[in-house]
Design a protein around this motif. Structure first.
Motif, mmCIF file in Angstrom:
data_model
loop_
_atom_site.group_PDB
_atom_site.id
_atom_site.type_symbol
_atom_site.label_atom_id
_atom_site.label_comp_id
_atom_site.label_asym_id
_atom_site.label_seq_id
_atom_site.Cartn_x
_atom_site.Cartn_y
_atom_site.Cartn_z
ATOM 1 N N GLN A 206 0.864 -1.174 0.000
ATOM 2 C CA GLN A 206 0.000 0.000 0.000
ATOM 3 C C GLN A 206 0.909 1.235 0.000
ATOM 4 O O GLN A 206 1.720 1.418 0.909
ATOM 5 C CB GLN A 206 -0.891 -0.025 1.247
ATOM 6 C CG GLN A 206 -1.767 1.195 1.446
ATOM 7 C CD GLN A 206 -2.293 1.265 2.870
ATOM 8 O OE1 GLN A 206 -1.498 1.288 3.808
ATOM 9 N NE2 GLN A 206 -3.600 1.299 3.028
ATOM 10 N N LYS B 231 -2.185 5.525 -2.434
ATOM 11 C CA LYS B 231 -3.261 4.879 -1.660
ATOM 12 C C LYS B 231 -3.800 3.632 -2.353
ATOM 13 O O LYS B 231 -4.919 3.217 -2.116
ATOM 14 C CB LYS B 231 -4.395 5.873 -1.374
ATOM 15 C CG LYS B 231 -3.955 7.017 -0.483
ATOM 16 C CD LYS B 231 -4.990 8.090 -0.372
ATOM 17 C CE LYS B 231 -5.187 8.834 -1.674
ATOM 18 N NZ LYS B 231 -3.979 9.520 -2.124
ATOM 19 N N CYS C 147 -2.607 6.764 3.833
ATOM 20 C CA CYS C 147 -2.637 5.335 4.133
ATOM 21 C C CYS C 147 -1.935 5.067 5.462
ATOM 22 O O CYS C 147 -0.924 5.692 5.772
ATOM 23 C CB CYS C 147 -1.945 4.554 3.024
ATOM 24 S SG CYS C 147 -2.749 4.740 1.424
ATOM 25 N N TRP D 106 -6.674 -3.166 5.509
ATOM 26 C CA TRP D 106 -5.863 -1.966 5.429
ATOM 27 C C TRP D 106 -6.612 -0.776 6.018
ATOM 28 O O TRP D 106 -7.831 -0.804 6.199
ATOM 29 C CB TRP D 106 -5.417 -1.684 3.997
ATOM 30 C CG TRP D 106 -6.524 -1.331 3.039
ATOM 31 C CD1 TRP D 106 -6.977 -0.086 2.721
ATOM 32 C CD2 TRP D 106 -7.306 -2.245 2.254
ATOM 33 N NE1 TRP D 106 -7.993 -0.146 1.797
ATOM 34 C CE2 TRP D 106 -8.218 -1.476 1.484
ATOM 35 C CE3 TRP D 106 -7.327 -3.640 2.120
ATOM 36 C CZ2 TRP D 106 -9.126 -2.039 0.606
ATOM 37 C CZ3 TRP D 106 -8.238 -4.203 1.241
ATOM 38 C CH2 TRP D 106 -9.132 -3.420 0.502
ATOM 39 N N ILE E 286 -7.172 3.404 5.521
ATOM 40 C CA ILE E 286 -7.039 4.497 4.566
ATOM 41 C C ILE E 286 -7.950 5.631 4.999
ATOM 42 O O ILE E 286 -9.015 5.398 5.607
ATOM 43 C CB ILE E 286 -7.387 4.014 3.137
ATOM 44 C CG1 ILE E 286 -6.942 5.036 2.104
ATOM 45 C CG2 ILE E 286 -8.856 3.702 2.997
ATOM 46 C CD1 ILE E 286 -7.015 4.509 0.682
#
Length: 751
Positions: free
Chosen positions: A136, A141, A171, A190, A192
C-alpha cells in the motif's frame, strides 16, 4: 596366553555444553576418540547477527510481517527504500537458515510524487514454495497483491484497491493473513483516510490471490483527528480477526481494538483497557499473533497511566477476540530508557517471543534489540540479543502459521542497524514422526481376562533423534509404549489384560474401574526429541466386567429324629458370562469346604446327617465360584434340638451265633432287678426263613447272693432239629421315669 578385557563406557557428568561443531564431527550420542562422551544437540542457524544487506534500508512498522519461510526452508526478507521519485520493496532470500543472503532485487515500486520520504506499507506471506506481497503506497493509496516464485519472478499481479491520488499521506497500514489449512484463502485488511477519518477496509481471495473480492468497509469514523490505524490481521480457528489502533485526538482516546467475524457478520470490541481515555496515552501499531491453541496474543508500546515512558504491553484472547485479558506491562523503564517497536511470534511449542528495541540502565543513549520470552510458569524473561553500540530498530519476527518450526532461545528476526539490515535467531525444522496402528480394531468389547493388543509401527525420518511412543487410556497417565532412535522402523507391541473391571499391563494396574456400557478411548502417539508429535490415533473399546455366578437353593426340609437320620439340600448354579465354569462347595459349621459340583452350571445336591449337626444353631454355607474368581454364596441356618423324653418301653434284639453254626437248644440266665417287668422271646429258624418268636417262661427265679433285690431267671428252649438263625428279643416296660430297673447280666449256652 592372551587375556581379553572388555570395557563398557557410559555417559558421565556434564563437562561442557553447547560445543559448536560441523555435522559429523562428534558422535550423536557416544564416546569420541578424545575419551569424552558427546550428545548431539539441536542443529541451529546463526545466532547472529548476520547481514541481509549492508544498506540502511527501512523496515518500518511492526503490524505486518517482513520475514517469512517457504515450505522448502528458504527464508524471504523484505525491506523498503526510496529514490528521487519512487518507493521500492526489495526482497532477499537465504537457503541456509539465514547464514547467507542473496538479492531478489526490486519486487514492487510506486511513484511517490517526487519526494523521498513517502512510506510504503507492506506485508508478505508464504505460499508453499512461493510467496506473496500486499503493498500500500501512502501517496497513491493503492493496494496491490503480487505472487512470486522463490526467485522473485512475478507469477500474478492483482490490484485489490485502485487508490485515490488526489491527496497525500492518507494510508496507515496493510496486513495479510492466510488460512493454514487452505492456502488459497487469504484476507487483507488496510487503513485508509476516508473523508475526514481513517477507517478499516478488507478484501478476501479464495484462489490464492488471482482474484479478490470488492473492498468492504468495516468502520465509519468521519471526524477529523479520529481513526483506525495499523491493522494487524490474524487467522483464528477458520475466521479472520483484525487488531488495530484507535487514535482520537478529539477526546484523548487511544485504544487497541478488535474486529472479529462471528460467521455471519463482523463484531468489534475494545481490547485494551478503557482507562486509556483519561490521559494522552498514544500507542504504537499493535503486533498480533495466534498460537497453536488458537489464542490471540497482542503487544504494543506506549505509556501507561502511571508512567509517561513507553513500555511493552501485552494482552490475549482465548475466544477469538470476544473477551480479552487485562493488559500487562512487560517492561518497566523510566527516565532516559525506552522499550519500543515490539514484534510478537510463537513457534510450534507454543513458546511466545516478543522482540523489541530498548535501552537499559547501562546503555541509555542507544537502543539494543531485546527479547521477552514467556516461560512455562507464565513469567517473561527479558534478554539482550543484539548490541552494536548504535541504535537498533524495527525488529520483525518470523511467524509460521502451520507450526512446523521451533525457535529455541531466539526467534528468527530481522532488524535495522546503521550499517544495514541484520538477521538474528535460530530455526529448527523437524519432521514429526509418523505412526500406524494395526490393532486393536475399533469398538472392541472386552470380557473378563480378554486382552487388548496394541500393535503397529512408528517412524521418524529425521537424523539423530530419539522417538518415544506413548499410549493412554481415557484420562489416565500416559505410558511409554516404545522408545528407539529415528530413521528406524519402531515396532509397537503391547498386550493389556482386562480383569476385575480394570486394565492391567502384566501385574501393573493401568486404570480405575471401567464402566460397562461407556465408550473408553485408547490413544497412541509418538513424540521425537525435538517435541515433534505425530497424529494421535484413537481406538474406542467397551468392557463387560465379569458377573458373579448365580446360585439358588431349594427349600430345606430337615427330617429324622435320631443322629443316624439324613436329609438332602439341593439347588442349581449358573453363570451369565461366556466360556465360564463354576464350582459349588458346602461348608458345615467350622469344617473344611467340600466340593459338591463342578461344571458349566446345573443342579447339585448333598446329604446332611443329623450327626454332623451340633445341638443348637448350625450354619451351612453353600458357595459358587467361577473360573475368574467371582463368587456368590448362600447361608442356611438350622437349629438342632436335644430331645430328652424318657423311654418307658424298650426292646432289645440279640442274634445268637452257635459255635457249631447251628443248635437245637438254648439255655439262658438273666440277672435283673427283682421288680423289673420283663418279657423274653426267642426265634429259632433256618437262614432265610421268617422269624417266629416264642415267649419263654422262666424255669426258675432265684435271688442272687450278696445282692439287694437282684434275681436270676433261668430259661430253656429246644427245637426238634438244629437251627442257624437264632434271635433273642427282650422287652421291658416301666410305669414312669422314676423307675430305673435294669438287666445286669445275660449269659447262657447252646447245644
Amino acid at each position: 596366553m592372551k587375556t581379553q578385557i572388555s570395557t563398557t563406557y557410559s555417559k558421565g557428568s556434564l563437562v561442557q555444553s553447547n560445543i559448536a561443531a560441523e555435522d559429523g564431527t562428534y558422535p550423536a550420542n557416544g564416546r569420541h576418540t578424545d575419551g569424552f562422551w558427546y550428545v548431539k544437540g539441536e542443529a541451529v542457524g546463526p545466532l547472529g547477527p548476520g547481514v541481509i544487506i549492508n544498506k540502511q534500508y527501512n523496515l518500518r512498522g511492526n503490524e505486518s510481517r517482513r520475514l517469512i519461510r517457504l515450505a522448502n526452508g528458504t527464508l524471504i526478507a523484505t525491506v523498503q527504500t526510496y529514490d528521487a521519485g519512487n518507493t521500492h520493496i526489495f526482497a532477499y532470500k537465504s537457503t541456509d537458515e539465514g547464514r547467507t543472503w542473496t538479492s531478489l532485487n526490486n519486487i514492487y515500486s510506486r511513484f511517490n510524487n517526487g519526494g523521498n520520504t513517502s512510506d510504503m506499507y507492506w506485508s508478505i506471506v508464504a505460499l508453499g514454495n512461493e510467496f506473496g506481497i500486499v503493498a500500500q503506497a501512502e501517496y497513491n493509496k493503492t493496494v496491490d497483491f503480487i505472487r512470486f516464485t522463490e526467485n522473485g519472478v512475478t507469477v500474478k499481479r492483482t490490484p485489490i484497491y485502485g487508490g485515490n491520488p488526489s491527496a497525500t499521506l492518507l494510508c496507515k497500514g496493510v496486513s495479510i493473513a492466510i488460512d493454514p489449512q487452505n492456502q488459497n484463502f487469504m484476507y487483507v485488511a488496510w487503513s485508509i483516510k476516508d473523508n475526514n477519518s481513517h477507517n478499516l477496509f478488507y478484501s478476501k481471495t479464495t484462489d490464492g490471490g488471482i482474484t479478490w473480492s470488492a473492498q468492504e468497509k468495516l468502520t465509519s469514523y468521519n471526524t477529523a483527528g479520529q481513526g483506525y490505524l495499523y491493522p494487524s490481521i490474524v487467522w483464528v480457528n477458520g475466521k479472520p480477526v483484525i487488531i488495530s489502533y484507535i487514535e482520537s485526538t478529539v477526546n484523548s482516546q487511544y485504544v487497541i481494538h478488535c474486529h472479529y467475524w462471528d460467521g455471519s457478520k463482523w463484531l468489534s470490541k475494545n481490547a485494551s483497557p478503557t482507562d486509556a481515555t483519561t490521559v494522552a496515552l498514544k500507542k504504537s501499531a499493535p503486533s498480533a499473533v495466534v498460537d497453536k491453541n488458537g489464542v490471540i496474543h497482542v503487544t504494543w508500546d506506549g505509556p501507561t497511566p502511571s508512567s509517561v515512558k513507553n513500555n511493552i504491553h501485552y494482552i490475549s484472547s482465548a475466544d477469538g477476540g470476544y473477551t480479552w485479558t487485562s493488559y500487562t506491562a512487560l517492561t518497566n523503564v523510566s527516565g532516559l530508557l525506552l522499550a519500543v517497536e515490539p514484534s510478537i511470534t510463537a513457534d510450534k511449542n507454543n513458546t511466545l517471543y516478543i522482540m523489541y528495541a530498548g535501552t537499559d540502565s547501562q546503555e541509555t543513549t542507544y537502543r539494543d534489540i531485546r527479547l521477552l520470552k514467556k516461560q512455562s510458569g507464565g513469567n517473561w524473561i527479558d534478554t539482550k540479543i543484539a548490541d552494536e553500540g548504535v541504535t537498533l530498530s524495527n525488529p520483525s519476527t518470523l511467524y509460521d502459521p502451520s507450526f512446523k518450526l521451533s525457535f529455541g532461545d531466539t526467534p528468527p528476526t530481522m532488524y535495522r542497524s546503521s550499517s544495514g539490515i541484520k538477521f538474528v535467531g535460530t530455526v529448527s525444522t523437524n519432521t514429526a514422526p509418523s505412526i500406524t496402528l494395526l490393532s486393536p480394531e475399533n469398538n472392541l468389547t472386552l470380557y473378563e481376562n480378554d486382552t487388548i493388543n496394541i500393535s503397529g509401527d512408528a517412524y521418524d525420518a529425521d537424523k539423530d533423534q530419539s522417538v518415544t511412543v506413548f499410549y493412554q487410556i481415557n484420562g489416565e497417565q500416559r505410558k511409554v509404549l516404545a522408545t528407539n532412535v529415528s530413521q528406524t522402523q519402531i515396532t509397537l507391541s503391547k498386550q493389556l489384560t482386562f480383569k476385575d473391571g480394570k486394565l492391567y499391563d502384566g501385574e501393573t494396574v493401568l486404570t480405575g474401574t471401567l464402566t460397562e456400557g461407556v465408550a473408553h478411548i485408547l490413544k497412541v502417539w509418538a513424540v521425537d526429541s525435538e517435541n515433534g508429535q505425530s497424529a494421535t490415533i484413537e481406538r474406542t473399546f467397551y468392557v463387560v466386567p465379569n458377573r458373579a455366578p448365580l446360585l439358588s437353593v431349594d427349600a430345606v426340609v430337615p427330617t429324622g429324629v435320631i443322629d443316624s437320620d439324613k436329609f438332602k439340600i439341593s439347588g442349581t448354579s449358573s453363570d451369565q458370562d461366556a466360556n465360564s465354569t463354576v464350582k459349588v462347595t458346602k461348608k458345615v459349621n467350622a469344617k473344611n469346604s467340600v466340593e459338591i459340583y463342578s461344571g458349566p452350571g446345573g443342579a447339585w445336591e448333598f446329604d446332611v446327617s443329623l450327626a454332623e449337626l451340633v445341638v443348637g444353631e448350625n450354619t451351612i454355607v453353600i458357595e459358587v465360584i467361577d473360573n475368574y474368581g467371582a463368587k456368590t454364596s448362600k447361608t442356611i441356618k438350622l437349629k438342632k434340638n436335644e430331645i430328652k423324653t424318657p423311654i418307658l418301653h424298650a426292646v432289645a434284639r440279640y442274634k445268637i451265633t452257635p459255635p457249631a453254626g447251628s443248635a437245637k437248644g438254648v439255655l439262658l440266665f438273666i440277672e435283673r432287678n427283682e421288680d423289673m417287668d420283663l418279657k423274653v422271646e426267642l426265634s429259632m429258624t433256618l437262614a432265610g426263613e421268617q422269624e417266629q418268636y416264642e415267649t419263654l417262661t422262666a424255669d426258675n427265679t432265684a435271688p442272687m447272693p450278696n445282692t439287694n433285690g437282684i434275681v436270676e431267671d433261668t430259661f430253656y428252649f429246644e427245637t426238634t432239629e438244629p437251627k442257624d438263625n437264632i434271635i433273642l428279643k427282650i422287652s421291658t416296660t416301666r410305669p414312669d421315669a422314676t423307675v430305673n430297673h435294669k438287666i445286669h447280666l445275660i449269659s447262657g449256652a447252646v447245644e
